[in-house]
Design a protein around this motif. Sequence first.
Motif, PDB file in Angstrom:
ATOM      1  N   PRO A 267       0.904  -1.594   0.017  1.00  0.00           N
ATOM      2  CA  PRO A 267      -0.032   0.154   0.091  1.00  0.00           C
ATOM      3  C   PRO A 267       1.303   0.956   0.074  1.00  0.00           C
ATOM      4  O   PRO A 267       0.568   2.342  -0.149  1.00  0.00           O
ATOM      5  CB  PRO A 267      -0.849  -0.098   1.144  1.00  0.00           C
ATOM      6  CG  PRO A 267      -0.159  -0.880   2.351  1.00  0.00           C
ATOM      7  CD  PRO A 267       0.681  -1.752   1.310  1.00  0.00           C
ATOM      8  N   VAL A 268       2.349   1.113   0.587  1.00  0.00           N
ATOM      9  CA  VAL A 268       2.928   2.542   0.582  1.00  0.00           C
ATOM     10  C   VAL A 268       4.139   2.980  -0.865  1.00  0.00           C
ATOM     11  O   VAL A 268       3.830   2.475  -1.962  1.00  0.00           O
ATOM     12  CB  VAL A 268       3.497   2.523   1.849  1.00  0.00           C
ATOM     13  CG1 VAL A 268       4.394   4.233   2.137  1.00  0.00           C
ATOM     14  CG2 VAL A 268       2.335   2.586   2.665  1.00  0.00           C
ATOM     15  N   PHE A 269       5.126   2.409  -0.256  1.00  0.00           N
ATOM     16  CA  PHE A 269       6.067   1.956  -1.037  1.00  0.00           C
ATOM     17  C   PHE A 269       6.227   0.050  -1.839  1.00  0.00           C
ATOM     18  O   PHE A 269       5.962  -1.095  -1.469  1.00  0.00           O
ATOM     19  CB  PHE A 269       7.647   2.132  -0.570  1.00  0.00           C
ATOM     20  CG  PHE A 269       7.898   3.264   0.029  1.00  0.00           C
ATOM     21  CD1 PHE A 269       8.004   4.066  -0.549  1.00  0.00           C
ATOM     22  CD2 PHE A 269       8.041   3.644   1.214  1.00  0.00           C
ATOM     23  CE1 PHE A 269       8.274   5.680  -0.556  1.00  0.00           C
ATOM     24  CE2 PHE A 269       7.760   4.772   2.024  1.00  0.00           C
ATOM     25  CZ  PHE A 269       8.374   5.751   1.016  1.00  0.00           C
ATOM     26  N   GLU A 270       6.716   0.596  -3.168  1.00  0.00           N
ATOM     27  CA  GLU A 270       6.507  -1.328  -3.849  1.00  0.00           C
ATOM     28  C   GLU A 270       5.202  -0.915  -4.211  1.00  0.00           C
ATOM     29  O   GLU A 270       4.864  -2.967  -4.366  1.00  0.00           O
ATOM     30  CB  GLU A 270       7.376  -2.521  -2.955  1.00  0.00           C
ATOM     31  CG  GLU A 270       9.082  -2.157  -2.973  1.00  0.00           C
ATOM     32  CD  GLU A 270       9.628  -3.317  -2.723  1.00  0.00           C
ATOM     33  OE1 GLU A 270       9.565  -4.384  -3.273  1.00  0.00           O
ATOM     34  OE2 GLU A 270      10.861  -2.812  -2.482  1.00  0.00           O
ATOM     35  N   LYS A 271       4.916   0.158  -4.422  1.00  0.00           N
ATOM     36  CA  LYS A 271       3.464  -0.556  -5.129  1.00  0.00           C
ATOM     37  C   LYS A 271       3.528  -1.696  -6.418  1.00  0.00           C
ATOM     38  O   LYS A 271       4.004  -1.313  -6.869  1.00  0.00           O
ATOM     39  CB  LYS A 271       2.181   0.586  -5.411  1.00  0.00           C
ATOM     40  CG  LYS A 271       2.083   1.163  -4.190  1.00  0.00           C
ATOM     41  CD  LYS A 271       1.712   2.757  -4.329  1.00  0.00           C
ATOM     42  CE  LYS A 271       1.518   3.766  -3.990  1.00  0.00           C
ATOM     43  NZ  LYS A 271      -0.139   3.495  -3.230  1.00  0.00           N
ATOM     44  N   LEU A 272       2.334  -2.764  -6.381  1.00  0.00           N
ATOM     45  CA  LEU A 272       2.377  -3.100  -7.540  1.00  0.00           C
ATOM     46  C   LEU A 272       2.300  -2.662  -8.959  1.00  0.00           C
ATOM     47  O   LEU A 272       3.404  -3.830  -9.973  1.00  0.00           O
ATOM     48  CB  LEU A 272       1.408  -4.084  -7.246  1.00  0.00           C
ATOM     49  CG  LEU A 272       1.337  -5.471  -8.644  1.00  0.00           C
ATOM     50  CD1 LEU A 272       2.450  -6.501  -8.449  1.00  0.00           C
ATOM     51  CD2 LEU A 272       0.336  -6.260  -8.683  1.00  0.00           C
TER      52      LEU A 272
ATOM     53  N   GLY B  42      -7.170  -1.185 -14.195  1.00  0.00           N
ATOM     54  CA  GLY B  42      -6.042  -1.896 -14.985  1.00  0.00           C
ATOM     55  C   GLY B  42      -5.949  -3.568 -13.542  1.00  0.00           C
ATOM     56  O   GLY B  42      -4.425  -3.303 -14.330  1.00  0.00           O
ATOM     57  N   GLY B  43      -6.671  -3.456 -13.155  1.00  0.00           N
ATOM     58  CA  GLY B  43      -6.329  -4.660 -12.307  1.00  0.00           C
ATOM     59  C   GLY B  43      -5.618  -4.020 -10.954  1.00  0.00           C
ATOM     60  O   GLY B  43      -4.829  -5.162 -10.261  1.00  0.00           O
ATOM     61  N   ILE B  44      -5.050  -2.923 -10.310  1.00  0.00           N
ATOM     62  CA  ILE B  44      -4.348  -2.487  -9.591  1.00  0.00           C
ATOM     63  C   ILE B  44      -5.260  -1.305  -8.611  1.00  0.00           C
ATOM     64  O   ILE B  44      -5.453  -0.198  -9.221  1.00  0.00           O
ATOM     65  CB  ILE B  44      -3.056  -2.475  -9.844  1.00  0.00           C
ATOM     66  CG1 ILE B  44      -2.265  -3.328 -10.249  1.00  0.00           C
ATOM     67  CG2 ILE B  44      -2.005  -1.866  -8.454  1.00  0.00           C
ATOM     68  CD1 ILE B  44      -1.201  -3.239 -11.325  1.00  0.00           C
ATOM     69  N   MET B  45      -5.412  -1.684  -7.606  1.00  0.00           N
ATOM     70  CA  MET B  45      -6.110  -0.149  -6.723  1.00  0.00           C
ATOM     71  C   MET B  45      -5.328   0.230  -5.254  1.00  0.00           C
ATOM     72  O   MET B  45      -4.908  -0.619  -4.841  1.00  0.00           O
ATOM     73  CB  MET B  45      -7.256  -0.310  -6.567  1.00  0.00           C
ATOM     74  CG  MET B  45      -8.246  -0.740  -7.183  1.00  0.00           C
ATOM     75  SD  MET B  45     -10.368  -1.236  -6.942  1.00  0.00           S
ATOM     76  CE  MET B  45     -10.110  -2.324  -5.661  1.00  0.00           C
TER      77      MET B  45
END
Length: 364
Positions: free
Chosen positions: A220-225, A277-280
Amino acid sequence: MNKSSFGNHFTVTTWGESHGKALGAVVDGCPAGLSLNEEDIQKFLDRRKPGQSRYTTARKEGDLVEILSGVFEGKTTGTPISLIVRNTDQRSRDYGNIAYTYRPGHADFTFDAKYGFRDYRGGGRSSGRETIGRVAAGAIAAKILETLEISFYTYTKSIGPVKIESFDAEEISKNAFYMPDAKAAEAAGAYLEECMKNQDSAGGIIECRIKNVPAGLGNPVFEKLDAVLAEAVMSIGAVKAVEIGDGIQVSAMKGSEDNDGFHMENGQITKNSNHAGGIMGGMSDGSEIILRAAIKPTPSISQPQNTVTDSGEETSLEIHGRHDPVIVPRAVVVVESMCALAIVDALFSNMTSQMDRIQEFYQK
């Protein structure tokens, strides 16, 4: 040189230069017991190798992969997998005229600025040929995802001004451009013929669609998908922009248009649309992941271009040798490979995100 590696749990390190003896990759973190052989990897490499049509470089390379370690009796052992592809058709003499001259659109100047030295033969480490290691490693990642029924459709969405108007998955592998639209492929060929006639090149857009990715991958913060996917794809030399879902179009949309509503379907939470696009919120939402990569025109063109030498002398340069008039078709599998690497790494990271999953694994 550092930063030749990608991934935290499923790690890939690429090595080699365009005109060196060989290129390859080392894959660390692959679980033991995966069925793997050289043919699994060769299928991916064959999609990017040169000389497949008149719209790719005439350099004749078989790009044959050898597995040097990490596989025994057809199964991965859990130890590092070392992969090598030997160069067999180098023509370093083609680059003699750029030994002291910076090519426009290439990494020549910036490489010199950073290291004070560069391998001018085909760009050395900055050559598109470096992507061999990425594709070889991506084939392994794709094999892992296949066991989880996670699949890809990756194709050329446009070349220059020519855009696809229809989608036929079977058509992707039937034309030289990996376009799912036969008419668009024909039009792209005509456009490239004109570019080649004028000693010029073209760019385009690659779209990657990833199906059956479970919800919850990423952070949810860094390294978001979406950030990790963007980093993975933007690390490809020819990529200048990445979009997820509606991408840049969201800047002109209203919240009521952009938001994806939910409903229940067969007992599962399902989205009404897929603008995201499949990412929230940096995490996969279970719907199809849609990513687009903008590929710049091939910088190696035969037209005279203004430049300077490393001693500061202004000059004009015409680039000779064997070059692709368009990078896009051969980059399709590179984009897919980098997305596969990112998804596998996110999957492995997600395995420790909930305590009950750890207990289930160790207390069974």
